[in-house]
Design an enzyme around this catalytic site. Sequence first.
Site, PDB file in Angstrom:
ATOM      1  N   ASP A  64      67.133  41.543 -39.624  1.00 46.42           N
ATOM      2  CA  ASP A  64      67.514  41.364 -38.231  1.00 46.42           C
ATOM      3  C   ASP A  64      67.794  42.693 -37.554  1.00 46.42           C
ATOM      4  OD1 ASP A  64      67.397  38.538 -38.136  1.00 46.42           O
ATOM      5  OD2 ASP A  64      69.275  38.426 -39.250  1.00 46.42           O
ATOM      6  N   GLU A 111      65.828  26.913 -33.955  1.00 46.96           N
ATOM      7  CA  GLU A 111      66.206  27.584 -35.196  1.00 46.96           C
ATOM      8  C   GLU A 111      67.656  28.033 -35.070  1.00 46.96           C
ATOM      9  OE1 GLU A 111      61.715  29.240 -36.281  1.00 46.96           O
ATOM     10  OE2 GLU A 111      63.300  30.687 -35.754  1.00 46.96           O
TER      11      GLU A 111
END
Length: 239
Positions: A44, A33
């Site tokens: 995140d 990824e």
Amino acid sequence: MKLIPFITAGYPTLDAFWASLRELDDNGADIIEIGVPFSDPVADGPVIEAASQQALANGVTLRWILDGLRQRKGQFNAKLVLMGYLNPFLQYGFAQLAADAAEIGVYGLIIPDLPLGEDAEYRAALSERGIHLIPLVAPNTSLERMKEYAAVASGYVYVVSVLGTTGERQGLPADVQATLQRARQAFDLPLALGFGFSHPDQLDAIPTADRPDAIIFGSALIRHLGEGGSAGAFMRRWR
């Protein structure tokens, strides 16, 4: 168990990123990824957020990523997935993105801020080019909702282990087994478990019958790279 490392494009430097991508591929990654850096990465944690900010400072753009992958087309054994927020993809032009990604062999996209129900036109544009839009499900995703995802999903399923942002954790939450069980009921696709993996022993908390088909790790890898470690050495821990 399949291995899916996540690495932020252009981190810690432009050249180091391409070298790390090669090492991940050479050392057993089944899917990689590639994080598309964005200025407001709401899902995140601090490690990936800092890597994203550094990559942006290095001049990384979605076009830079795609151009670099085009130059290296056919050189990777692992499937390549672009993971990022919707805004950079829209800025690029989604139809053009689908065409360019297909031309260079991108396997799929993960777009955390694109919810089911608002994704039909994007999914169709990708599907037409043979690219998967990878769904994300979480501990608060009901079985009924998972089945709605399953009706249109392809590729694999990103099962989020914990509510909140990405980041290393010492253990897995108690409800991760139940989340995996629901996902197994709903999907016929492989299940990849992510958010929080820092070492292989964490899987010991999940009974063998309920374990995912793949594990995703990002923050621990990115921290390792930021400290000067190699992607190959990190991958060897997991093999």
